[in-house]
Design an enzyme around this catalytic site. Structure first.
Site, PDB file in Angstrom:
ATOM      1  CG  PHE A  31      23.878  22.762  20.348  1.00 18.67           C
ATOM      2  CD1 PHE A  31      22.596  23.087  19.931  1.00 18.67           C
ATOM      3  CD2 PHE A  31      24.946  23.079  19.514  1.00 18.67           C
ATOM      4  CE1 PHE A  31      22.379  23.729  18.706  1.00 18.67           C
ATOM      5  CE2 PHE A  31      24.732  23.725  18.297  1.00 18.67           C
ATOM      6  CZ  PHE A  31      23.447  24.051  17.900  1.00 18.67           C
ATOM      7  CG  ASP A  60      29.473  17.474  19.317  1.00 16.90           C
ATOM      8  OD1 ASP A  60      30.465  18.147  18.952  1.00 16.90           O
ATOM      9  OD2 ASP A  60      28.294  17.832  19.108  1.00 16.90           O
ATOM     10  CE  LYS A  64      30.587  26.295  17.815  1.00 20.78           C
ATOM     11  NZ  LYS A  64      29.679  25.221  18.188  1.00 20.78           N
TER      12      LYS A  64
HETATM   13  C1  LIG Z   1      28.533  24.591  17.567  1.00 17.31           C
HETATM   14  C2  LIG Z   1      28.325  23.153  17.876  1.00 17.31           C
HETATM   15  C3  LIG Z   1      27.773  22.276  16.923  1.00 17.31           C
HETATM   16  C4  LIG Z   1      27.242  22.747  15.590  1.00 17.31           C
HETATM   17  O1  LIG Z   1      28.248  23.243  14.771  1.00 17.31           O
HETATM   18  P1  LIG Z   1      27.842  24.048  13.433  1.00 17.31           P
HETATM   19  O2  LIG Z   1      29.157  24.285  12.775  1.00 17.31           O
HETATM   20  O3  LIG Z   1      27.146  25.292  13.876  1.00 17.31           O
HETATM   21  O4  LIG Z   1      26.949  23.167  12.642  1.00 17.31           O
HETATM   22  C5  LIG Z   1      27.671  20.945  17.258  1.00 17.31           C
HETATM   23  N1  LIG Z   1      28.093  20.487  18.449  1.00 17.31           N
HETATM   24  C6  LIG Z   1      28.624  21.292  19.382  1.00 17.31           C
HETATM   25  C7  LIG Z   1      29.082  20.719  20.682  1.00 17.31           C
HETATM   26  C8  LIG Z   1      28.741  22.661  19.139  1.00 17.31           C
HETATM   27  O5  LIG Z   1      29.233  23.466  20.075  1.00 17.31           O
END
Ligand SMILES: *Cc1c(COP(=O)(O)O)cnc(C)c1O
Length: 391
Positions: free
Chosen positions: A128, A215, A244
């Site tokens: 994700f 990420d 986050k």
């Molecule tokens: C939550 C998340 C995102 C997206 O972040 P947003 O601030 O909602 O755009 C991207 N990568 C990972 C691994 C995430 O957990």
């Protein structure tokens, strides 16, 4: 009741009005134990005095001037992040998806710099990376992509935690320029790869002249027991994205880069109006300082272990438990059957949890959760899982 909010979320029937540490209170004064932290955002818990102080004093001075001018807090935050991560520099934005957009743009420019006309990025199944068109194209989940064709091209999906699959894909796609991967897949079900996975990806990237882009939007900021998850493996990525928990609830994202990846974005190639503004950077500076001074990553390591052991002990003879996975305070409790209904049941019992991949309970408690709260979490959740298995 008609709502003027676009229905992008199925919301639970509760509205919180205040919080303190790992506690939240709703409109009726009912108290809840927060084992989700607003999806890995409030790592320092709610209403942290250090964060409150930082943003209230900053708001009395200056909120925003734009990136047309120098920004003191942004400079300081970049220095602190570079210091904590051993990366060289930082681009600031406002969310995880935006941080990944910056990473994707870096990878593409990096490829074009080597005369690769259609550069490709290897990404993982069940990953994700966000909801913008580029990041949902990178995401390895058909449900998230459904209805949004044409997707962005240039992403090659391979199975997670599968090194031979990466090698095969690289042979097939000679125009690959980067690998984008979560150190632990969060939304995909708390999937923890084998110990040396990142190290092996690092080697593959070195041998093939690819950028290793991590990420860490969910795993970063102490969540897994180190400030950044790659620090468990003694490697450095070329690019690392954060969001986050970076602002503990004040929106901020960051794309960190190192070495050859650090000088790819130049004036005019990327930007953000809000990115790195004084308010967000002041919050993030306070977050970083608190994580370090209170040794919260180390605490996350010990507390995650305690929750894992406690649940295992309570559920020893439970046939509905498949396994428990964790790294620091990122926990996945996989049951043999779908268990999305547990979210509502836990809420009734004053506990906030999440379920991903249909049968995996995901816990992301604030790193400040205390011993008594840990025991309450174990007891409440174990009882709910027992009841679930007896149905
Ligand atoms: C939550 C998340 C995102 C997206 O972040 P947003 O601030 O909602 O755009 C991207 N990568 C990972 C691994 C995430 O957990």
């Amino acid at each position: 009741m008609t709502s003027h909010i676009m229905p992008t979320y199925n919301r639970l029937p509760v509205t919180f009005t205040r919080g303190q540490g790992a506690w939240l209170w709703d409109q009726n004064g009912k108290r809840y134990l927060d084992a989700l932290s607003g999806i890995a955002v409030c790592n320092l818990g709610h209403a942290h005095p250090g964060i409150h102080e930082a943003i209230s004093s900053q708001s009395a001075q200056l909120l925003h001037t734009s990136n047309l001018y120098g920004i003191q807090a942004q400079q300081q935050l970049a220095d602190q992040l570079a210091d904590a991560s051993a990366m060289d520099n930082v681009f600031f934005c406002n969310s995880g998806a935006e941080a990944n957009e910056a990473a994707i743009k870096i990878a593409r420019l990096y490829g074009h710099g080597q005369n690769i006309e259609r550069p490709k990025i290897l990404v993982m199944e069940k990953s994700f990376h966000g909801r913008t068109l580029a990041t949902l194209s990178a995401t390895g989940n058909k449900k998230i992509q459904q209805g949004f064709a044409p997707l962005l091209e240039g992403f090659v999906h391979v199975p997670f935690n599968d090194i031979p699959a990466v090698e095969t894909a690289l042979q097939r796609h000679e125009d690959s320029v980067a690998i984008l991967v979560e150190p632990i897949q969060g939304e995909g079900g708390v999937n923890i790869p084998e110990r040396n996975y990142l190290k092996r990806l690092r080697n593959i990237c070195d041998q093939n002249n690819l950028l290793l882009m991590l990420d860490e939007v969910q795993t970063g900021m102490g969540r897994t027991g180190k400030m950044f998850a790659y620090q468990h493996n003694a490697i450095l990525p070329d690019v690392c994205t954060l969001a986050k928990a970076l602002g503990n609830g004040v929106p901020i994202g960051a794309c960190l880069a190192r070495g050859k990846a650090a000088n790819i974005l130049t004036p005019g190639t990327h930007g953000s109006t809000f990115g790195g503004n004084p308010l967000a950077c002041s919050a993030a500076l306070a977050v970083l300082e608190t994580l370090q001074s209170e040794q919260l990553p180390e605490q996350a390591m010990a507390k995650g272990q305690a929750i894992h052991h406690g649940l295992k002990r309570r559920l020893q003879e439970n046939s509905s438990l498949r396994n428990i996975r964790h790294m620091g305070l990122m926990l996945g409790i996989e049951l043999v059957r779908p268990c999305t209904d547990l979210v509502g049941k836990a809420l009734e019992n004053g506990l906030l949890i999440n379920v991903t991949a249909e049968n995996t309970i995901r816990l992301l408690p604030p790193l400040v959760i205390d011993q008594e709260q840990i025991e309450l979490l174990i007891e409440t959740l174990a009882t709910l899982i027992q009841e679930h298995s007896e149905q």
